[in-house]
Design a protein around this motif. Structure first.
Motif, short mmCIF file in Angstrom:
data_model
loop_
_atom_site.label_atom_id
_atom_site.label_comp_id
_atom_site.label_asym_id
_atom_site.label_seq_id
_atom_site.Cartn_x
_atom_site.Cartn_y
_atom_site.Cartn_z
N THR A 19 0.84 -1.19 0.00
CA THR A 19 0.00 0.00 0.00
C THR A 19 0.87 1.24 0.00
OG1 THR A 19 -0.16 -0.08 2.41
CG2 THR A 19 -1.94 -1.10 1.17
N ALA A 20 0.52 2.18 -0.85
CA ALA A 20 1.18 3.49 -0.89
C ALA A 20 0.19 4.49 -0.31
CB ALA A 20 1.56 3.85 -2.32
N GLY A 21 0.12 4.52 0.97
CA GLY A 21 -0.86 5.34 1.68
C GLY A 21 -1.16 4.67 3.00
N ARG A 22 -2.42 4.65 3.37
CA ARG A 22 -2.79 4.03 4.65
C ARG A 22 -2.63 2.51 4.56
NH1 ARG A 22 -8.56 2.78 3.91
NH2 ARG A 22 -9.06 3.76 1.94
N PRO A 23 -2.39 1.86 5.69
CA PRO A 23 -2.20 0.41 5.70
C PRO A 23 -3.49 -0.34 5.33
CG PRO A 23 -1.59 1.37 7.83
CD PRO A 23 -2.20 2.45 7.01
N HIS A 24 -3.34 -1.48 4.74
CA HIS A 24 -4.48 -2.35 4.44
C HIS A 24 -5.03 -2.86 5.78
CE1 HIS A 24 -6.79 -5.77 3.04
NE2 HIS A 24 -6.74 -5.23 1.83
N PRO A 25 -6.35 -2.98 5.91
CA PRO A 25 -6.92 -3.48 7.16
C PRO A 25 -6.38 -4.85 7.56
CG PRO A 25 -8.64 -2.53 5.80
CD PRO A 25 -7.39 -2.54 4.97
N TRP A 26 -6.05 -5.69 6.60
CA TRP A 26 -5.53 -7.01 6.95
C TRP A 26 -4.13 -6.90 7.55
CZ3 TRP A 26 -8.11 -11.03 8.15
CH2 TRP A 26 -7.45 -12.25 8.36
N GLN A 27 -3.34 -5.95 7.07
CA GLN A 27 -2.03 -5.71 7.66
C GLN A 27 -2.20 -5.29 9.12
OE1 GLN A 27 0.26 -2.50 5.97
NE2 GLN A 27 1.93 -2.79 7.40
N GLN A 28 -3.12 -4.39 9.38
CA GLN A 28 -3.36 -3.94 10.75
C GLN A 28 -3.81 -5.10 11.64
OE1 GLN A 28 -6.10 -0.78 9.64
NE2 GLN A 28 -4.58 0.73 10.25
N HIS A 29 -4.65 -5.97 11.09
CA HIS A 29 -5.11 -7.15 11.84
C HIS A 29 -3.93 -8.05 12.19
CE1 HIS A 29 -7.42 -10.71 12.92
NE2 HIS A 29 -6.68 -11.38 12.05
N GLU A 30 -3.09 -8.34 11.22
CA GLU A 30 -1.95 -9.23 11.45
C GLU A 30 -0.96 -8.62 12.44
OE1 GLU A 30 -1.67 -12.35 10.60
OE2 GLU A 30 -3.55 -12.31 9.50
N LEU A 31 -0.77 -7.31 12.38
CA LEU A 31 0.14 -6.65 13.32
C LEU A 31 -0.39 -6.70 14.75
CD1 LEU A 31 1.39 -3.60 11.25
CD2 LEU A 31 2.83 -5.32 12.37
N SER A 32 -1.70 -6.88 14.90
CA SER A 32 -2.26 -6.94 16.26
C SER A 32 -1.77 -8.16 17.02
CB SER A 32 -3.80 -6.93 16.20
OG SER A 32 -4.30 -8.16 15.72
N PHE A 33 -1.20 -9.14 16.33
CA PHE A 33 -0.64 -10.34 16.98
C PHE A 33 0.83 -10.16 17.33
CE2 PHE A 33 -4.17 -11.92 14.36
CZ PHE A 33 -4.94 -12.49 15.37
N GLY A 34 1.38 -9.00 17.01
CA GLY A 34 2.77 -8.70 17.34
C GLY A 34 3.65 -8.65 16.11
#
Length: 119
Positions: free
Chosen positions: A25-40
């Motif tokens: 993504t060239a801009g805001r993060p994809h929602p799935w990236q944010q979801h995966e980052l929530s696990f650390g």
């Protein structure tokens, strides 16, 4: 983001393996990236190495990441930034780059590696 999700679905339906696909993504993060980052962060980056599923990251990615297919999500940006984003995304793609989102600022004259930039 919806266009990127549709592109990923089409790639999977065409027989591409999930681990062959990188969404940048060239801009805001994809929602799935944010979801995966929530696990650390550790678990998130392990997924890149494992290459068992579609991986979602920001275009500013500094870790080595190459996949057969890269789906680039452009958000509204000026032409110069869009061209630079496409050029950077190409360095991560082995065989195919799919560009979606705000592609209106790109023209046929925006050529990378001898190929017109897909709109």
């Amino acid at each position: 983001m919806a266009q990127a999700d549709e592109a990923v679905d089409l790639l999977l339906e065409s027989g591409r393996a999930p681990g062959d696909i990188l969404v940048l993504t060239a801009g805001r993060p994809h929602p799935w990236q944010q979801h995966e980052l929530s696990f650390g962060e550790g678990r998130y980056w392990a997924q890149l190495t494992e290459a068992a599923d579609v991986f979602y990251a920001d275009l500013a990615l500094t870790r080595p990441a190459r996949r057969e297919v890269v789906v680039l999500v452009l958000e509204a940006a000026d032409r110069d930034r869009a061209v630079l984003a496409v050029e950077k995304a190409r360095t991560h793609a082995v065989s195919l780059l799919v560009v979606c989102g705000a592609t209106g600022q790109l023209t046929d004259a925006d050529v990378v590696q001898g190929q017109p930039v897909p709109a």
